[in-house]
Write a protein that holds these residues in place. Structure first.
Motif, PDB file in Angstrom:
ATOM      1  N   ALA A   3      -5.333  11.384  -5.926  1.00  0.00           N
ATOM      2  CA  ALA A   3      -5.165   9.966  -5.613  1.00  0.00           C
ATOM      3  C   ALA A   3      -5.954   9.539  -4.386  1.00  0.00           C
ATOM      4  CB  ALA A   3      -3.687   9.652  -5.430  1.00  0.00           C
ATOM      5  N   HIS A   4      -6.180  10.464  -3.450  1.00  0.00           N
ATOM      6  CA  HIS A   4      -6.855  10.025  -2.223  1.00  0.00           C
ATOM      7  C   HIS A   4      -8.330   9.739  -2.432  1.00  0.00           C
ATOM      8  CE1 HIS A   4      -9.009  13.775  -1.351  1.00  0.00           C
ATOM      9  NE2 HIS A   4      -7.939  14.390  -1.808  1.00  0.00           N
ATOM     10  N   THR A   5      -8.864  10.089  -3.626  1.00  0.00           N
ATOM     11  CA  THR A   5     -10.273   9.798  -3.884  1.00  0.00           C
ATOM     12  C   THR A   5     -10.459   8.365  -4.386  1.00  0.00           C
ATOM     13  OG1 THR A   5     -10.134  10.569  -6.171  1.00  0.00           O
ATOM     14  CG2 THR A   5     -10.718  12.210  -4.515  1.00  0.00           C
ATOM     15  N   LEU A   6      -9.351   7.657  -4.677  1.00  0.00           N
ATOM     16  CA  LEU A   6      -9.475   6.317  -5.254  1.00  0.00           C
ATOM     17  C   LEU A   6      -9.653   5.248  -4.187  1.00  0.00           C
ATOM     18  CD1 LEU A   6      -6.697   6.279  -7.990  1.00  0.00           C
ATOM     19  CD2 LEU A   6      -9.006   7.205  -8.095  1.00  0.00           C
TER      20      LEU A   6
ATOM     21  N   GLN B 148       0.848  -1.190   0.000  1.00  0.00           N
ATOM     22  CA  GLN B 148       0.000   0.000   0.000  1.00  0.00           C
ATOM     23  C   GLN B 148       0.888   1.246   0.000  1.00  0.00           C
ATOM     24  OE1 GLN B 148      -2.425  -0.199   3.462  1.00  0.00           O
ATOM     25  NE2 GLN B 148      -0.769  -0.901   4.761  1.00  0.00           N
ATOM     26  N   HIS B 149       0.264   2.413   0.059  1.00  0.00           N
ATOM     27  CA  HIS B 149       0.987   3.677   0.006  1.00  0.00           C
ATOM     28  C   HIS B 149       1.837   3.782  -1.255  1.00  0.00           C
ATOM     29  CE1 HIS B 149      -0.395   4.136   4.019  1.00  0.00           C
ATOM     30  NE2 HIS B 149       0.398   3.205   4.514  1.00  0.00           N
ATOM     31  N   ASN B 150       1.319   3.279  -2.373  1.00  0.00           N
ATOM     32  CA  ASN B 150       2.049   3.377  -3.632  1.00  0.00           C
ATOM     33  C   ASN B 150       1.900   4.746  -4.278  1.00  0.00           C
ATOM     34  OD1 ASN B 150       3.400   0.843  -4.592  1.00  0.00           O
ATOM     35  ND2 ASN B 150       1.428   0.020  -3.943  1.00  0.00           N
ATOM     36  N   LEU B 151       0.837   5.443  -3.888  1.00  0.00           N
ATOM     37  CA  LEU B 151       0.591   6.749  -4.497  1.00  0.00           C
ATOM     38  C   LEU B 151       0.708   7.826  -3.430  1.00  0.00           C
ATOM     39  CD1 LEU B 151      -2.539   5.997  -6.696  1.00  0.00           C
ATOM     40  CD2 LEU B 151      -0.134   5.734  -7.271  1.00  0.00           C
ATOM     41  N   PHE B 152       1.074   9.025  -3.848  1.00  0.00           N
ATOM     42  CA  PHE B 152       1.068  10.158  -2.935  1.00  0.00           C
ATOM     43  C   PHE B 152      -0.350  10.720  -2.930  1.00  0.00           C
ATOM     44  CE2 PHE B 152       5.374   9.848  -4.648  1.00  0.00           C
ATOM     45  CZ  PHE B 152       6.056   9.629  -3.467  1.00  0.00           C
ATOM     46  N   PRO B 153      -1.045  10.606  -1.806  1.00  0.00           N
ATOM     47  CA  PRO B 153      -2.488  10.889  -1.814  1.00  0.00           C
ATOM     48  C   PRO B 153      -2.843  12.316  -2.196  1.00  0.00           C
ATOM     49  CG  PRO B 153      -1.667  10.557   0.439  1.00  0.00           C
ATOM     50  CD  PRO B 153      -0.566  10.162  -0.494  1.00  0.00           C
ATOM     51  N   HIS B 154      -1.935  13.284  -1.956  1.00  0.00           N
ATOM     52  CA  HIS B 154      -2.304  14.674  -2.214  1.00  0.00           C
ATOM     53  C   HIS B 154      -2.040  15.082  -3.654  1.00  0.00           C
ATOM     54  CE1 HIS B 154       1.957  14.708  -1.335  1.00  0.00           C
ATOM     55  NE2 HIS B 154       2.046  15.860  -1.935  1.00  0.00           N
ATOM     56  N   LEU B 155      -1.444  14.186  -4.448  1.00  0.00           N
ATOM     57  CA  LEU B 155      -1.162  14.525  -5.843  1.00  0.00           C
ATOM     58  C   LEU B 155      -2.205  13.880  -6.767  1.00  0.00           C
ATOM     59  CD1 LEU B 155       2.721  14.005  -5.950  1.00  0.00           C
ATOM     60  CD2 LEU B 155       1.446  16.085  -5.442  1.00  0.00           C
ATOM     61  N   THR B 156      -2.324  14.405  -7.997  1.00  0.00           N
ATOM     62  CA  THR B 156      -3.251  13.812  -8.961  1.00  0.00           C
ATOM     63  C   THR B 156      -2.650  12.529  -9.531  1.00  0.00           C
ATOM     64  OG1 THR B 156      -2.290  14.952 -10.840  1.00  0.00           O
ATOM     65  CG2 THR B 156      -4.039  16.117  -9.652  1.00  0.00           C
ATOM     66  N   LEU B 157      -3.478  11.753 -10.228  1.00  0.00           N
ATOM     67  CA  LEU B 157      -2.968  10.536 -10.866  1.00  0.00           C
ATOM     68  C   LEU B 157      -1.899  10.910 -11.885  1.00  0.00           C
ATOM     69  CD1 LEU B 157      -6.122   8.324 -11.429  1.00  0.00           C
ATOM     70  CD2 LEU B 157      -4.743   8.715  -9.396  1.00  0.00           C
TER      71      LEU B 157
END
Lengths: 533, 212
Positions: free
Chosen positions: B127-130, B79-88
Motif C-alpha cells: 500500500a505504501h507504493t500508492l 487519510q491513513h485508510n490503508l495499512f502501509p506495510h500490508l499489500t492491497l
C-alpha cells in the motif's frame, strides 16, 4: 460480514503483567514488611553501624555525582565547540557503551590501569609520586565517574546541540566574546539539564552495588546495598538486612519522587543523540583538544588494556575450564529468560496502556499502569532479593532455586528500559489507524500479527537485546543467590578477582564482554530483522 | 432511514446536539468550519465516541449499544485508510475477515471490488507504493466489500490534488448510486457537496440546520 474472532478484553495483557510484577515484587515486599514489624525505626537509625553505612552511602553518592557532573561540563562544551574532528561520533557513541559493558568487566579494566601495578600508578612512580590505591573511597569515586561522567556529558552535549543555529549566528554577528557566549548561550543550556542529570546520577551511585562491592569493602567503605548483602550472606543477620533494606526502600522512594518531579528518566542513556554540526564554532582551541583527549584516554585505555591483557598464559585454561563453561551457559540462560520475561511484561503493560490512552481517553491511568513497571527503581535488586529470601526461606532451599530467583530479579531490573523503548512505537503502531482498526473490528491475535508485530519487531528486538545484556552482566542478584555450584560469569569473575587470580579474571572479563556484545547484536538482528534498508 | 434524535455530546466547553434524518439511499453533506464538530458527529455515528444522550436509529432500531465494528457502517477517512506495510489484498481482506481467511467466493469479490475502482491487477502491491488518490480508491473498494448500508466519509477528498479529487468524486458518486448507499460526508468544501449531488446541512454552534 466480518467473522468474529476471539476478542480478549483490553486489560488482559496489562493485567497479566501487573499480576507477574505483584508476585515478583509485591510478595517479597510484604514479606519484608512483615519481618520488619518487630523493628522500630528509631532503633534502626540509631544503630551506629547502620548510621555509618547510611552516611557513607549518601556521602559517596554526593561526591560521585558532583565529580561526574562537574567534569562532564567542560567535556560537553569542548565537544560542542569542536564540531568536526576524526572519531567525534565514535567517541560520543562510546559514551553510551556503559549500557552494554557490564560494570564488573569495566572494573577489571579500570583496575588494570589504575590498580597497584597499573599503567597510571607506574607513571606516577616514575615521576616520583606516591602510588595510590584503587580500593576504598577513591576507587569508588573513580569508577562512578568512569560510568556516569560520559552519561552526563552526553546529556549536556545534546542540550548544547539543540541550541538553534540562529543563536550562534547572532552571537557571531554581535561579536560576543567567548566568555559571553558561555554565559548567555551555553551555560543556560547546561543549567536546564543540571538538576535532572544530577538526581539521576545520584540515584545510580546511591544504589550502586558492583562497584562498591569490588572496590569498596571493609566497614568504612560500605553502602547500604552492599551492607545488606554482607548481612545476608556472611553474617546471617536477617534483622540487620531487613532494617537496612527498609531504610533503602524509604530513601529510594524519596529519590524516585524527586526524579519524577524533575521529569527525568533513569533510562536516559537510551535515547539516541542528534548531532547538529555547529559550523560557526569551529574555533580549534588547543584547550578543547586537550580536554577531549584526556577524556578519551580515561574512557578508552581501561577497555583496550583489558582486551590486550586478556590474552595471557591462563587464557586457554580459563576458556576450557568446566566452571567457566557452566557459568557461561548459566549466564546465557539467565540473560535470555530474564530478557524474554521483561519484554513480555513490558509489551503487556504497553498494550493495555495504549488502550487506556487511545480508546478510553484515560491518559493518567495509562501513565500509572506504565509506572507499575518501574517498581525496581523503588525496590533495588538487593532489597528485592532480601524480600525474596525471607519469603522463600521457610518453604524451599533458596540457593537451589538460585537461577530462577536471579531471572526474576533481573527481569524486573530490565523492565524500565523495555517500557521506555516500547512506549513510543506501541503508541505509533496504532495512533494513525486506530479508528480504522476499530471500525474494521481487528483485535486479538490478527491485530498483533498483522498490525503490531511488523511495527514492533525492531523495538522489541532492541529491548530484548538491552534487557538480556543487562541481565548477562548483572552481579547483584547472583551475588545474593549464587553459590559455588551455581554461578554466572559475573559471579565467577568476582570470585576470580577476589582470589587475586588476575590473568584468569582478565580472560573471564573479556569472555563476558564478548558474550554481551554477541547477545546485543544477535538478538537485535534475529528478532528485529535486517537494519532498515 | 438513518435517524439522529437529540444526539448529545459534551466535552469541556464543547456541547453538541444533533438531529438528522437521512434516507436509506441518499447523500447528505455536513458543511462546517474546522472545529465546528463535524468529525465529532461522524465519530458519534460510527461509534468511536460515546454520546451523553439521545439516540441513533437505523431502519427504526437503535444502534447505539453496538460497538463500532458491529454497526451497519463503514467509514472512509481523510487519510491513513490503508495499512502501509500490508499489500492491497491484505488491506481489502481485512474488511471481510480480520484474520485474513477468505473463501474462494470472497477472493473473487475482492478482485471485483478492486476492478470497480479502476485498480485491477494491483492486489499484491504494497500500500505504501500508492499515490494518495490510489489509496483512497482502494479504501473505497474496501468500504464496498464490507457490504454495510451506511457510508461515512470524513473529508475524503481534501488530501488529494485537484485532478485526482475530481475523478475520485465521480467514482464515489457512482459507487453510492450503484450500491444504493446511505452516504454522509463531512466537508468544508461546497464543491464536494455539489459533485456528490448531496443535500447539504450546515453545522453551526453545535447544531445542524438544513440548507435548502
Amino acid at each position: 460480514m466480518s467473522q468474529t474472532s476471539y476478542k480478549p478484553p483490553w486489560w488482559l495483557p496489562g493485567g497479566l503483567s501487573v499480576l507477574a510484577i505483584a508476585a515478583l515484587a509485591g510478595l517479597p515486599l510484604l514479606a519484608l514488611m512483615n519481618e520488619a514489624s518487630n523493628l522500630t525505626l528509631l532503633d534502626v537509625v540509631n544503630d551506629p553501624y547502620n548510621r555509618r553505612v547510611i552516611s557513607f552511602s549518601l556521602y559517596q553518592a554526593i561526591l560521585s555525582t558532583a565529580l561526574s557532573v562537574v567534569l562532564a561540563i567542560p567535556l560537553a562544551v569542548a565537544l560542542s565547540r569542536e564540531p568536526r574532528f576524526f572519531g567525534r561520533t565514535l567517541l560520543i557513541n562510546l559514551f553510551s557503551l556503559s549500557l552494554v559493558i557490564p560494570t564488573i568487566v569495566a572494573i577489571v579494566g579500570i583496575v588494570s590501569i589504575f590498580g597497584q601495578s597499573g599503567l597510571a600508578n607506574q607513571l606516577l612512580q616514575n615521576f616520583g609520586f606516591n602510588s595510590f590505591s584503587i580500593y576504598g573511597l577513591q576507587g569508588i569515586l573513580l569508577a562512578h565517574v568512569f560510568f556516569n561522567m560520559p552519561l552526563a556529558a552526553r546529556v549536556f552535549l545534546q542540550s548544547l546541540e539543540n541550541i538553534p543555529q540562529e543563536q550562534w549566528r547572532l552571537a557571531a554577528q554581535l561579536g560576543l566574546p567567548s566568555s559571553s557566549r558561555w554565559r548567555l548561550i551555553e551555560w543556560p543550556a547546561i543549567r536546564s539539564q543540571l538538576a535532572g542529570i544530577s538526581i539521576l546520577i545520584f540515584a545510580l551511585c546511591f544504589t550502586s552495588f558492583t562497584i562498591v562491592m569490588t572496590l569498596g569493602g571493609g566497614p568504612r567503605a560500605t553502602t547500604i546495598e552492599v551492607a545488606i548483602y554482607q548481612a545476608l550472606r556472611f553474617d546471617f543477620d536477617i534483622n540487620t538486612a531487613v532494617a537496612l533494606a527498609l531504610i533503602q526502600l524509604v530513601l529510594c522512594t524519596l529519590i524516585m519522587i524527586a526524579t519524577h518531579s524533575l521529569g527525568t528518566h533513569t533510562t536516559q542513556g537510551l535515547s539516541s543523540i542528534k548531532l547538529n554540526q555547529n559550523t560557526l564554532y569551529a574555533s580549534g582551541h588547543y584547550f578543547n583538544g586537550l580536554i577531549i583527549s584526556i577524556a578519551a584516554l580515561f574512557l578508552i585505555t581501561p577497555l583496550v588494556s583489558l582486551i590486550v591483557k586478556a590474552f595471557n598464559p591462563a587464557t586457554i585454561g580459563v576458556i576450557t575450564h568446566a566452571k567457566t563453561l557452566s557459568a557461561a551457559s548459566n549466564t546465557l540462560v539467565v540473560a535470555l529468560a530474564a530478557g524474554a520475561i521483561a519484554v513480555a511484561m513490558g509489551v503487556g503493560l504497553q498494550l493495555s496502556a495504549r488502550h487506556l490512552r487511545l480508546r478510553l481517553y484515560k491518559h493518567s491511568s495509562g501513565r500509572a499502569l506504565q509506572l507499575v513497571g518501574n517498581v525496581i527503581l523503588v525496590i533495588p535488586p538487593v532489597v528485592l532479593g532480601t524480600g525474596l529470601f525471607i519469603l522463600l526461606r521457610p518453604h524451599a532451599d533458596v540457593f537451589a532455586l538460585g537461577l530462577v530467583i536471579v531471572v526474576a530479579i533481573n527481569s524486573l531490573m530490565a523492565l524500565p528500559f523495555v517500557l521506555r523503548i516500547l512506549e513510543g512505537p506501541v503508541l505509533q503502531a496504532a495512533q494513525q489507524h486506530d479508528r480504522l482498526i476499530q471500525s474494521l473490528g481487528i483485535h486479538g491475535m490478527p491485530r498483533w500479527r498483522l498490525l503490531d508485530w511488523p511495527h514492533l519487531k525492531k523495538p522489541i528486538g532492541y529491548s530484548m537485546a538491552v534487557s538480556s545484556t543487562l541481565a548477562a552482566g548483572d552481579l547483584s542478584a547472583i551475588a545474593l543467590f549464587g553459590s559455588e555450584r551455581i554461578a554466572t560469569l559475573p559471579l565467577l569473575l568476582y570470585q576470580r578477582i577476589g582470589s587475586y587470580r588476575h590473568h584468569e579474571a582478565l580472560t573471564t572479563a573479556v569472555l563476558l564482554l564478548l558474550l554481551c556484545f554477541a547477545l546485543f547484536f544477535i538478538l537485535q538482528r534475529v528478532i528485529g530483522g535486517k537494519p532498515d534498508a | 432511514m438513518l435517524k439522529l434524535r437529540a444526539l448529545r455530546f459534551s466535552y469541556g466547553e464543547e456541547d453538541y446536539q444533533f438531529d438528522l434524518s437521512a434516507g436509506s439511499h441518499s447523500t447528505s453533506a455536513i458543511m462546517g468550519k474546522s472545529g465546528s464538530g463535524k468529525s465529532t458527529l461522524l465519530n458519534l455515528i460510527a461509534g468511536f465516541l460515546k454520546p451523553s444522550g439521545g439516540d441513533i436509529q437505523w431502519l427504526g432500531e437503535s444502534i447505539l449499544s453496538l460497538p463500532a465494528e458491529k454497526r451497519p457502517i463503514t467509514t472512509l477517512f481523510q487519510q491513513h485508510n490503508l495499512f502501509p506495510h500490508l499489500t492491497l489484498h491484505q488491506n481489502l481482506a481485512l474488511g471481510i475477515n480480520p484474520s485474513l481467511k477468505l473463501s474462494k467466493e470472497q477472493h473473487q469479490q475482492l478482485l471485483q471490488s478492486l476492478d470497480a475502482v479502476g485498480m485491477a491487477g494491483m492486489e499484491y502491491q504494497s500500500a505504501h507504493t500508492l499515490s494518495g488518490g490510489e489509496q483512497q480508491r482502494v479504501a473505497l473498494a474496501r468500504c464496498l466489500l464490507r457490504k454495510k448500508p451506511i457510508l461515512l466519509m470524513d473529508e475524503p477528498f481534501s488530501a488529494l490534488d485537484e485532478a485526482t479529487r475530481e475523478s475520485m468524486q465521480v467514482l464515489t458518486r457512482d459507487t453510492i448510486e450503484n450500491n444504493k448507499l446511505c452516504a454522509i460526508i463531512v466537508t468544508h468544501s461546497q464543491n464536494d457537496a455539489i459533485a456528490l449531488e448531496a443535500s447539504t446541512y450546515s453545522l453551526v454552534n453545535g447544531r445542524l440546520s438544513s440548507h435548502t
